[in-house]
Design a protein around this motif. Structure first.
Motif, short mmCIF file in Angstrom:
data_model
loop_
_atom_site.label_atom_id
_atom_site.label_comp_id
_atom_site.label_asym_id
_atom_site.label_seq_id
_atom_site.Cartn_x
_atom_site.Cartn_y
_atom_site.Cartn_z
N VAL A 31 -15.17 21.40 -21.46
CA VAL A 31 -15.35 22.85 -21.48
C VAL A 31 -14.26 23.52 -20.65
CG1 VAL A 31 -16.91 24.76 -20.95
CG2 VAL A 31 -17.82 22.57 -21.76
N PHE A 32 -13.62 24.52 -21.25
CA PHE A 32 -12.60 25.28 -20.52
C PHE A 32 -13.13 26.68 -20.25
CE2 PHE A 32 -9.02 28.03 -19.85
CZ PHE A 32 -8.12 27.25 -19.14
N LEU A 33 -13.12 27.06 -18.97
CA LEU A 33 -13.49 28.41 -18.59
C LEU A 33 -12.30 29.07 -17.89
CD1 LEU A 33 -17.11 27.93 -17.15
CD2 LEU A 33 -16.43 28.55 -19.47
N PHE A 34 -12.14 30.36 -18.13
CA PHE A 34 -11.05 31.11 -17.52
C PHE A 34 -11.46 31.60 -16.14
CE2 PHE A 34 -10.41 31.45 -22.09
CZ PHE A 34 -9.06 31.17 -22.21
N ALA A 35 -10.50 31.96 -15.34
CA ALA A 35 -10.75 32.52 -14.00
C ALA A 35 -11.24 33.95 -14.17
CB ALA A 35 -9.50 32.45 -13.14
N ASP A 36 -12.50 34.10 -14.53
CA ASP A 36 -13.06 35.41 -14.85
C ASP A 36 -14.58 35.33 -14.67
OD1 ASP A 36 -13.36 38.01 -15.75
OD2 ASP A 36 -12.00 37.75 -17.44
N THR A 37 -15.27 36.41 -14.98
CA THR A 37 -16.72 36.43 -14.85
C THR A 37 -17.37 35.58 -15.94
OG1 THR A 37 -16.97 38.37 -16.27
CG2 THR A 37 -16.62 38.76 -13.91
N ILE A 38 -18.62 35.22 -15.69
CA ILE A 38 -19.38 34.47 -16.70
C ILE A 38 -19.48 35.29 -17.99
CG2 ILE A 38 -21.72 33.71 -17.30
CD1 ILE A 38 -21.98 32.58 -14.52
N LEU A 39 -19.73 36.60 -17.84
CA LEU A 39 -19.86 37.47 -19.01
C LEU A 39 -18.59 37.44 -19.86
CD1 LEU A 39 -21.49 39.60 -20.59
CD2 LEU A 39 -20.41 41.35 -19.13
N ASN A 40 -17.44 37.58 -19.23
CA ASN A 40 -16.19 37.60 -20.00
C ASN A 40 -15.86 36.22 -20.57
OD1 ASN A 40 -15.76 40.31 -19.57
ND2 ASN A 40 -14.49 40.01 -17.75
N ASP A 87 -32.28 32.40 -16.63
CA ASP A 87 -32.68 32.24 -15.22
C ASP A 87 -31.59 31.52 -14.42
OD1 ASP A 87 -35.03 33.51 -15.77
OD2 ASP A 87 -36.19 31.65 -16.06
N PHE A 88 -30.96 30.54 -15.05
CA PHE A 88 -29.88 29.81 -14.35
C PHE A 88 -28.73 30.77 -14.01
CE2 PHE A 88 -25.76 28.50 -16.32
CZ PHE A 88 -25.13 28.11 -15.15
N ILE A 89 -28.36 31.62 -14.95
CA ILE A 89 -27.24 32.53 -14.71
C ILE A 89 -27.62 33.55 -13.64
CG2 ILE A 89 -25.77 34.33 -15.73
CD1 ILE A 89 -25.93 32.81 -18.37
N MET A 90 -28.83 34.08 -13.70
CA MET A 90 -29.26 35.08 -12.72
C MET A 90 -29.40 34.50 -11.32
SD MET A 90 -29.21 37.86 -14.31
CE MET A 90 -29.91 38.86 -13.00
N SER A 91 -29.50 33.18 -11.21
CA SER A 91 -29.60 32.56 -9.89
C SER A 91 -28.25 32.51 -9.17
CB SER A 91 -30.15 31.13 -10.03
OG SER A 91 -29.20 30.28 -10.68
N LEU A 92 -27.18 32.77 -9.91
CA LEU A 92 -25.84 32.77 -9.32
C LEU A 92 -25.56 34.12 -8.67
CD1 LEU A 92 -23.93 31.12 -12.30
CD2 LEU A 92 -24.58 30.01 -10.15
N PRO A 93 -24.71 34.17 -7.64
CA PRO A 93 -24.34 35.47 -7.04
C PRO A 93 -23.73 36.39 -8.09
CG PRO A 93 -23.54 33.63 -5.71
CD PRO A 93 -24.06 33.04 -7.00
N ASN A 94 -24.23 37.62 -8.18
CA ASN A 94 -23.75 38.62 -9.15
C ASN A 94 -24.11 38.28 -10.59
OD1 ASN A 94 -22.55 40.19 -7.10
ND2 ASN A 94 -20.73 38.89 -7.16
N GLY A 95 -24.89 37.23 -10.81
CA GLY A 95 -25.38 36.92 -12.15
C GLY A 95 -24.27 36.77 -13.18
N TYR A 96 -24.33 37.59 -14.21
CA TYR A 96 -23.37 37.51 -15.31
C TYR A 96 -21.96 37.94 -14.89
CZ TYR A 96 -27.20 36.66 -18.54
OH TYR A 96 -28.28 36.10 -19.19
N VAL A 132 -16.12 32.59 -11.96
CA VAL A 132 -16.19 31.13 -11.91
C VAL A 132 -14.88 30.49 -11.44
CG1 VAL A 132 -17.91 31.08 -13.74
CG2 VAL A 132 -15.49 30.90 -14.34
N LYS A 133 -13.85 31.32 -11.19
CA LYS A 133 -12.53 30.86 -10.73
C LYS A 133 -11.85 29.99 -11.80
CE LYS A 133 -13.36 32.92 -6.83
NZ LYS A 133 -12.72 34.22 -6.55
N GLU A 134 -10.67 29.49 -11.44
CA GLU A 134 -9.84 28.78 -12.42
C GLU A 134 -10.53 27.54 -12.97
OE1 GLU A 134 -5.27 27.02 -12.83
OE2 GLU A 134 -5.99 27.83 -10.94
N ARG A 135 -10.58 27.47 -14.30
CA ARG A 135 -11.18 26.36 -15.05
C ARG A 135 -12.67 26.19 -14.73
NH1 ARG A 135 -7.44 23.19 -17.66
NH2 ARG A 135 -9.02 21.60 -17.95
N GLY A 136 -13.30 27.21 -14.14
CA GLY A 136 -14.74 27.16 -13.87
C GLY A 136 -15.12 26.22 -12.74
N VAL A 137 -14.25 26.10 -11.72
CA VAL A 137 -14.50 25.13 -10.65
C VAL A 137 -15.73 25.47 -9.82
CG1 VAL A 137 -12.08 24.43 -10.45
CG2 VAL A 137 -12.92 26.37 -9.11
#
Length: 588
Positions: free
Chosen positions: A428-437, A462-471, A475-480
């Motif tokens: 899975v590749f995630l960009f250095a951006d918010t979960i929503l984006n 519920d998992f997403i809302m448990s994170l700071p700022n939720g959506y 997640v920083k570079e590559r979702g680290v």
């Protein structure tokens, strides 16, 4: 070495660059006017000085002296204003031009086949898109216009010197051939040196980028010392390339200063004798020529210096245009716009190879009925992931037909095809951006409310809302900032919100905790329900639920059927695989 490579300036390359100037031709012609004005004003100060000395100081008549002082002041003010405008708009033109080229390059990169990226270094491509682009901007901001300005200034100075005193001019011009020849040789060798430098910069960027990306592997296998030695070797080559340019500069520029100083000395000697002996040269002529000589030789010296910038820009432009000229796009010639598929998929005698003469798929054929879930199993390298790549047309097949709802996917527009197929990859590749984006990928028609509802549907809200700022958690570079299981859940949600007709899943739960695995299983059940799904199966639960199992080995389909049907085959490939791999999972 070819004649084209030996040429100092590539005319074809210049013509191509000038195509990007067309939207800014007003600024371009304005700069040409400024170049002419600056060239004219460059010789005005010595010329005014000559008349001030000859008609006021030497004759001791100060009537017009104030006039010459005011005139010189006005000339200096105008020259300063023109110089300011020239420098700003030359840089402005360069930056706008390179912005257009960079946009075109990036748009080109977005449409390359995956095969191109398989064979290309990320570091080299970053160099092309960033560093090389700045060098292209310098062609206009610090190179071409500066050279034209200096050349024109030399022509004007040359003409004024002849007009004032041809004898003194002859002394100066006798020294020019030596400097012109040295400049030509200097330019020739600097071009070669800068080509070497750009090669080494690309190698250096590529090496550093790959090592930083793979730092965990280097430290896990204690490769720090070995990689440090490799870096020293690459850095040494880079240093030597730059030192060549320094060496050529250290020879040329002192030589240019020496020729200029000798010229001033000869003019002072000859002109001084004539002033004293017969008055054939006036004091104003002598002072003007002493001012003119640096103005004649300095531009030539600066031309060589700016030529370095121009050469670097030309080398960079050549490399960038090579990428732009690369034809590695998937042929998007389809005319059918898919607004929704039922989901009938058919592979008919499909052949494919990543490398010529090394077939990965050897004429495979299978069908998937609309709404069914098909699991693909097999050993590593069997060709499972290749099927995913081909269905999305990341690669072109060698032979055969892949169709959806009876339509050859080559006849479907690439954009609409990929819009109807959602893929969840194992890596899975995630960009250095918010979960929503990362979920919407900035799609304007997918709202945050839709994302939240989709997350609730598949059980991960519920998992997403448990994170700071939720959506809106970054997640920083590559979702680290997320675990591998959490990243996998985000990728499931990313696929689900697009409401695709077909789902392709490359499951991966070997490195996730039991809680994440349960969420992933629930998400899999939810998003595959009622949709055609192709799943590269890693878990027994998925395989048992599949409507059909396709068993692959070395690019061939060796068996097809349901879980129960395949287990009944004596000494069957799937039965052996099940007993060795999947049965252990069931026992555990």
């Amino acid at each position: 070495m070819t004649k084209e490579k030996e040429s100092i300036l590539d005319v074809k390359l210049f013509k191509r660059l000038f195509q990007y100037i067309k939207p800014y031709k007003g600024v371009f012609f304005g700069l040409l006017i400024l170049v002419v004005l600056l060239a004219i004003f460059s010789s005005a100060t010595p010329y005014i000085t000559k008349y001030a000395i000859d008609e006021s100081i030497e004759t001791k008549i100060s009537t017009d002296f104030l006039f010459y002082v005011v005139l010189m002041f006005v000339v200096l003010i105008l020259q300063t204003v023109f110089q300011l405008l020239f420098i700003y708009y030359a840089a402005w033109l360069g930056q706008n031009l390179v912005m257009d080229v960079r946009v075109k390059l990036f748009n080109h990169l977005l449409r390359f086949k995956m095969k191109y990226y398989d064979n290309s270094s990320v570091g080299v491509l970053i160099t092309r898109a960033v560093t090389d682009m700045e060098r292209i901007a310098d062609i206009f901001g610090q190179g071409l216009f500066m050279i034209v300005r200096d050349l024109l200034a030399m022509v004007v100075v040359f003409g004024v010197m002849i007009y004032i005193n041809w004898r003194l001019s002859l002394i100066v011009f006798l020294m020019l051939p030596l400097l012109l020849y040295a400049t030509r040789i200097f330019q020739k060798y600097m071009k070669r040196a800068f080509e070497e430098v750009r090669n080494e910069v690309s190698n250096l960027n590529s090496f550093v980028q790959e090592r930083i990306t793979g730092m965990k592997i280097l430290q896990l296998f204690t490769r720090e010392t070995i990689e440090y030695k490799k870096f020293k070797t690459i850095n040494e080559r880079h240093k030597k390339g730059w030192l060549k340019t320094v060496w050529y500069n250290s020879i040329f520029f002192p030589l240019a200063d020496l020729v200029s100083s000798i010229s001033i000395g000869l003019v002072a000697w000859y002109g001084g004798l004539n002033v004293v002996l017969d008055g054939a040269v006036s004091q104003g002529d002598l002072i003007a020529f002493i001012m003119f000589i640096p103005m004649l030789f300095r531009p030539l010296r600066q031309i060589a210096d700016k030529f370095n910038t121009l050469q670097m820009g030309m080398v960079a432009a050549n490399r960038v245009f090579k990428v732009i000229d690369t034809t590695s796009q998937i042929d998007d010639t389809g005319t059918y716009v898919a607004e929704g598929f039922k989901g009938d998929i058919k592979f008919d005698k499909v052949y494919f190879s990543y490398v010529d003469d090394e077939e990965v798929l050897k004429g495979i054929s299978f069908e998937v009925n609309a709404g069914d879930t098909v699991a693909i199993v097999g050993a590593t390298g069997a060709g499972k992931s290749t099927i995913i790549n081909l269905l999305n047309r990341f690669y072109e097949i060698k032979d055969g037909v892949i169709s959806v709802d009876g339509i050859d996917i080559k006849d479907v527009t690439l954009s609409s095809l990929r819009t109807q197929i959602a893929v969840v990859l194992q890596d899975v590749f995630l960009f250095a951006d918010t979960i929503l984006n990362n979920i919407t990928l900035n799609h304007p028609e997918i709202t945050e409310a839709q994302v939240q509802q989709a997350a609730k549907d598949i059980g991960i809200h519920d998992f997403i809302m448990s994170l700071p700022n939720g959506y809106h958690y970054n997640v920083k570079e590559r979702g680290v900032m997320l675990s591998s299981g959490q990243r996998q859940l985000i990728s499931f949600l990313r696929a689900y919100v697009t409401n695709p007709s077909i789902l392709v899943l490359d499951e991966a739960t070997s490195s996730v905790d039991s809680y994440s695995e349960q969420l992933i299983q629930n998400a899999t059940d939810k998003i595959t329900k009622g949709r055609t799904s192709i799943v590269i199966a890693h878990r027994l639960a998925t395989i048992k639920k599949a409507d059909k199992i396709i068993v692959m080995d070395s690019g061939d389909i060796v068996e097809q059927g349901t879980h129960e049907e395949l287990l009944k085959k004596k000494d069957g490939y799937y039965k052996n695989l099940y007993e060795v791999q999947f049965l252990q999972e069931e026992v555990i």
